[in-house]
Design a protein around this motif. Sequence first.
Motif, PDB file in Angstrom:
ATOM      1  N   PRO A  89      29.073  41.401  35.642  1.00  0.00           N
ATOM      2  CA  PRO A  89      29.081  40.174  35.021  1.00  0.00           C
ATOM      3  C   PRO A  89      27.961  38.793  35.398  1.00  0.00           C
ATOM      4  O   PRO A  89      27.490  38.944  36.570  1.00  0.00           O
ATOM      5  N   GLU A  90      28.036  38.763  34.891  1.00  0.00           N
ATOM      6  CA  GLU A  90      27.068  37.365  34.660  1.00  0.00           C
ATOM      7  C   GLU A  90      27.254  36.036  36.340  1.00  0.00           C
ATOM      8  O   GLU A  90      29.124  36.259  35.714  1.00  0.00           O
TER       9      GLU A  90
ATOM     10  N   GLU B 142      27.915  32.846  36.499  1.00  0.00           N
ATOM     11  CA  GLU B 142      28.294  31.954  35.586  1.00  0.00           C
ATOM     12  C   GLU B 142      29.864  31.801  35.116  1.00  0.00           C
ATOM     13  O   GLU B 142      30.564  31.565  35.906  1.00  0.00           O
ATOM     14  N   LYS B 143      30.101  33.015  34.625  1.00  0.00           N
ATOM     15  CA  LYS B 143      30.612  33.334  34.337  1.00  0.00           C
ATOM     16  C   LYS B 143      31.649  33.213  35.296  1.00  0.00           C
ATOM     17  O   LYS B 143      33.194  33.880  35.265  1.00  0.00           O
ATOM     18  N   LEU B 144      31.650  34.136  36.211  1.00  0.00           N
ATOM     19  CA  LEU B 144      32.605  34.460  37.477  1.00  0.00           C
ATOM     20  C   LEU B 144      32.743  32.692  38.134  1.00  0.00           C
ATOM     21  O   LEU B 144      34.087  32.991  38.459  1.00  0.00           O
TER      22      LEU B 144
ATOM     23  N   GLU C 274      33.393  30.747  36.278  1.00  0.00           N
ATOM     24  CA  GLU C 274      34.074  30.024  35.527  1.00  0.00           C
ATOM     25  C   GLU C 274      36.121  30.414  35.665  1.00  0.00           C
ATOM     26  O   GLU C 274      36.628  30.266  35.616  1.00  0.00           O
ATOM     27  N   ILE C 275      36.183  31.574  35.667  1.00  0.00           N
ATOM     28  CA  ILE C 275      37.042  32.256  35.681  1.00  0.00           C
ATOM     29  C   ILE C 275      37.828  31.843  37.205  1.00  0.00           C
ATOM     30  O   ILE C 275      38.904  31.836  37.364  1.00  0.00           O
TER      31      ILE C 275
END
Length: 125
Positions: A106-107, A109-111, A113-114
Amino acid sequence: MIAQLWPTLKAIRSAEGEEAKAAALEQVMEAMMLLEDAFIKSGKGKDFFGGDTIGYLDIALGSFLRWLRATEKMGDVKVLDETKTPRLFGWAERFSSNVAVKDVLPEVEKLVEIAKFFAAKAKAQ
């Protein structure tokens, strides 16, 4: 070791104040040094924990790598440090760039955000 690492990574992300962050980082670095030693012993000079190719232990530990990077970004800290854990740092780079792995991780940046979403949700409760 991993069971201790995850809550401590969370402590870095949620630490309030430099003293709390430094204490959490120190605990994480102790665990990282144990992983460095484990890699040296089990890797026997090879690229991965099990030898020349990615094995089960690499996959198990590699699944935490992006969360580790997200924690570094959120806490403005360096956990995988080329000077403190050079073999583990090299392993992480090789694992993350391996053709079998790089497109499924996973990216960061997405983690981030999560993690921020769940931290806000927890704070609101």
